[in-house]
Scaffold this motif. Structure first.
Motif: not given
Length: 216
Positions: A159-162, A192-198
Motif C-alpha cells: 500500500r506504500l506503492e498502491h 495510478q488513478l485507482f491506486g492499484r497495480n497493473n
C-alpha cells in the motif's frame, strides 16, 4: 588474480552485460528457449526498461526453458505474487504448484509484453557478478543476492506503492473504470488513478469484459 584484477574483471563483465548484450523479447515457447546456448551465464530481466531480476546459471538454455513454468523459476512466482496476489482466486505458488489458470494467462501476457532478457556467458565469477548486480540494482523480483537473503511483500509495503491494494472493487469503481477505459486510458494510467497495480487493473478489465464490449 589480485583483488584489483578481480574488481576490474567484474567491471568488464558488468559493462558487457548491461551495455553490450542484446535485450531479447520473450516468446515463452521451447523453440525460443532452445535458441539460447547450453552454457553457463549471468542473466537479467528488465521490466519496461528497469532491471527487475538477476540470476546466474550453469545453462542459460535450461534456465530459459524453466521460465516457461511457474514451478521451475522464482521470477515467475515473484512476478505473479507482486502483481496478482490481490485477485480473489490467488494462491501462493511454489516449486510444486503454479498459479490458477487465470493468473498464469495474465502472467504470460505480462512477461511477453513488458519483460526482456539479456545474458552473457561466464565461466568464472558467475556468483560474484550476480551478487554485484543485486547489490547495485536491488531488483524487485530477485530473492537472493548474497546467499539466503529473502524478499517479501507485506500488505503495508504494497500500500506504500498502491494505496488501494487488496481493497474490494465497488460499483462506482467499476463504472469509473469503464468510463476511463472508453476514453482510452492505458493500464498504467488506470493503475495510478485507482491506486492499484497493473495486474489488478488488467484482471478487472477482463472481468468486466470491456475489450469484448468495446472491441479493443
Amino acid at each position: 588474480m589480485t583483488k584489483t584484477q578481480i574488481e576490474e574483471y567484474l567491471i568488464r563483465l558488468e559493462n558487457e552485460l548491461l551495455n553490450n548484450s542484446e535485450q531479447r523479447k520473450i516468446e515463452l515457447n521451447r523453440n525460443w528457449a532452445n535458441s539460447f546456448p547450453d552454457e553457463s551465464a549471468v542473466y537479467l530481466f528488465r521490466e519496461s526498461g528497469e532491471i527487475c531480476y538477476v540470476g546466474e546459471t550453469g545453462s542459460i538454455q535450461g534456465r530459459m526453458n524453466d521460465i516457461l513454468n511457474t514451478k521451475n523459476h522464482t521470477l515467475r512466482r515473484n512476478l505473479g505474487n507482486y502483481h496478482y496476489s490481490e485477485l480473489p482466486n490467488y494462491e501462493k505458488p511454489s516449486s510444486k504448484k503454479g498459479f490458477c489458470d487465470e493468473i498464469e494467462l495474465l502472467l504470460n501476457e505480462k512477461i511477453i509484453t513488458d519483460l526482456t532478457v539479456s545474458f552473457i556467458t561466464v565461466n568464472l565469477g558467475r556468483k560474484e557478478l550476480e551478487e554485484r548486480l543485486f547489490d547495485k540494482f536491488s531488483p524487485k523480483y530477485s530473492i537472493k543476492g548474497k546467499r539466503g537473503i529473502q524478499k517479501s511483500y507485506t500488505l503495508d509495503e504494497k500500500r506504500l506503492e498502491h494505496k488501494n491494494a487488496y481493497l474490494p472493487w465497488t460499483k462506482d469503481d467499476d463504472e469509473k473504470l469503464e468510463q476511463l477505459y472508453c476514453e482510452g486510458k492505458s493500464v498504467t494510467e488506470l493503475a495510478q488513478l485507482f491506486g492499484r497495480n497493473n495486474g489488478s487493473i488488467e484482471s478487472r478489465i477482463k472481468k468486466l469484459e470491456l475489450p469484448e464490449k468495446y472491441c479493443r
